[in-house]
Enzyme design. Structure first.
Site, mmCIF file in Angstrom:
data_model
loop_
_atom_site.group_PDB
_atom_site.id
_atom_site.type_symbol
_atom_site.label_atom_id
_atom_site.label_comp_id
_atom_site.label_asym_id
_atom_site.label_seq_id
_atom_site.Cartn_x
_atom_site.Cartn_y
_atom_site.Cartn_z
ATOM 1 N N CYS A 140 32.646 103.948 -0.378
ATOM 2 C CA CYS A 140 31.732 102.802 -0.443
ATOM 3 C C CYS A 140 32.057 101.967 -1.686
ATOM 4 O O CYS A 140 32.874 102.356 -2.522
ATOM 5 C CB CYS A 140 30.280 103.283 -0.477
ATOM 6 S SG CYS A 140 29.764 103.998 -2.058
ATOM 7 N N CYS B 53 27.393 110.134 -3.302
ATOM 8 C CA CYS B 53 28.566 110.274 -2.425
ATOM 9 C C CYS B 53 29.495 111.378 -2.917
ATOM 10 O O CYS B 53 29.501 111.734 -4.090
ATOM 11 C CB CYS B 53 29.331 108.963 -2.376
ATOM 12 S SG CYS B 53 28.386 107.578 -1.718
ATOM 13 N N ASN C 18 28.891 114.850 -0.310
ATOM 14 C CA ASN C 18 27.745 113.958 -0.437
ATOM 15 C C ASN C 18 26.469 114.791 -0.431
ATOM 16 O O ASN C 18 26.368 115.840 0.214
ATOM 17 C CB ASN C 18 27.739 112.853 0.620
ATOM 18 C CG ASN C 18 27.879 113.331 2.050
ATOM 19 O OD1 ASN C 18 28.483 114.343 2.339
ATOM 20 N ND2 ASN C 18 27.322 112.556 2.969
ATOM 21 N N ILE C 19 25.501 114.301 -1.196
ATOM 22 C CA ILE C 19 24.228 114.986 -1.381
ATOM 23 C C ILE C 19 23.129 113.955 -1.172
ATOM 24 O O ILE C 19 22.944 113.064 -2.001
ATOM 25 C CB ILE C 19 24.127 115.604 -2.793
ATOM 26 C CG1 ILE C 19 25.324 116.542 -3.048
ATOM 27 C CG2 ILE C 19 22.801 116.336 -2.966
ATOM 28 C CD1 ILE C 19 25.523 116.891 -4.505
ATOM 29 N N GLU C 20 22.443 114.070 -0.044
ATOM 30 C CA GLU C 20 21.407 113.093 0.296
ATOM 31 C C GLU C 20 20.058 113.484 -0.299
ATOM 32 O O GLU C 20 19.836 114.618 -0.717
ATOM 33 C CB GLU C 20 21.295 112.971 1.814
ATOM 34 C CG GLU C 20 22.544 112.407 2.441
ATOM 35 C CD GLU C 20 22.469 112.261 3.938
ATOM 36 O OE1 GLU C 20 23.345 111.596 4.492
ATOM 37 O OE2 GLU C 20 21.533 112.805 4.573
ATOM 38 N N CYS D 159 31.483 103.755 -5.085
ATOM 39 C CA CYS D 159 32.531 104.742 -5.352
ATOM 40 C C CYS D 159 33.841 104.068 -5.741
ATOM 41 O O CYS D 159 34.553 104.537 -6.627
ATOM 42 C CB CYS D 159 32.737 105.647 -4.141
ATOM 43 S SG CYS D 159 31.364 106.785 -3.888
ATOM 44 N N GLU E 135 32.714 111.256 -3.358
ATOM 45 C CA GLU E 135 33.687 110.761 -4.319
ATOM 46 C C GLU E 135 33.110 110.722 -5.727
ATOM 47 O O GLU E 135 33.751 111.123 -6.699
ATOM 48 C CB GLU E 135 34.167 109.351 -3.938
ATOM 49 C CG GLU E 135 34.764 109.256 -2.555
ATOM 50 C CD GLU E 135 33.741 108.911 -1.469
ATOM 51 O OE1 GLU E 135 32.695 109.589 -1.350
ATOM 52 O OE2 GLU E 135 34.001 107.939 -0.740
#
Length: 135
Positions: free
Chosen positions: A87, A54, A43-45, A90, A56
């Site tokens: 989520c 996310c 995941n990359i915020e 995803c 996935e």
């Protein structure tokens, strides 16, 4: 073809690659395509939360961008007590390319829960919904 243990190890390794300065909730994923190719993701915020991606979807988009369109299974790893489930967004993306895929969710102890994507998204949106009635 990767073994399940290899996929689990790749997913867990991606936890350290996650960029999570806001949630502090790393997620790693390892996606196996039907032809045996494996793509990983984390995941990359972003400070604008809506632009966060996310693990996935990172793995799925990497696979699709390399020409892979059929997914076999995905392992999703987290560091929480509970299993790390995908989520809703995803679930829909995975369903698009793997309506028959297996989803393996891990918890912090590397315990697994195996599910089918249709259990997670029983009425997924697919091309059949786009059919036009020509009456």
């Amino acid at each position: 073809m990767a073994t399940l243990e290899e996929l689990k190890a790749k997913a867990v390794a991606m936890l350290d690659m996650a960029y999570v300065p806001y949630s502090h909730f790393p997620v790693g994923a390892a996606l196996e395509c039907e032809d045996g190719a494996v793509f990983t993701g984390c995941n990359i915020e972003n400070s604008s939360y809506g632009l966060t991606n996310c693990a996935e979807r990172t793995a799925a988009f990497k696979a699709v961008s390399e020409g892979h369109r059929r997914f076999k299974r995905i392992v999703i790893a987290g560091r929480s007590d509970d299993y790390c489930y995908p989520c809703g967004a995803c679930r829909q993306v995975l369903y698009e390319f793997g309506p028959d895929m297996e989803v393996i969710c891990l918890n912090k102890d590397n315990e697994e829960k195996r599910l089918h994507i249709k259990e997670l998204l029983p009425y997924g949106f697919d091309q059949t919904w786009l059919a036009i009635d020509e009456k």
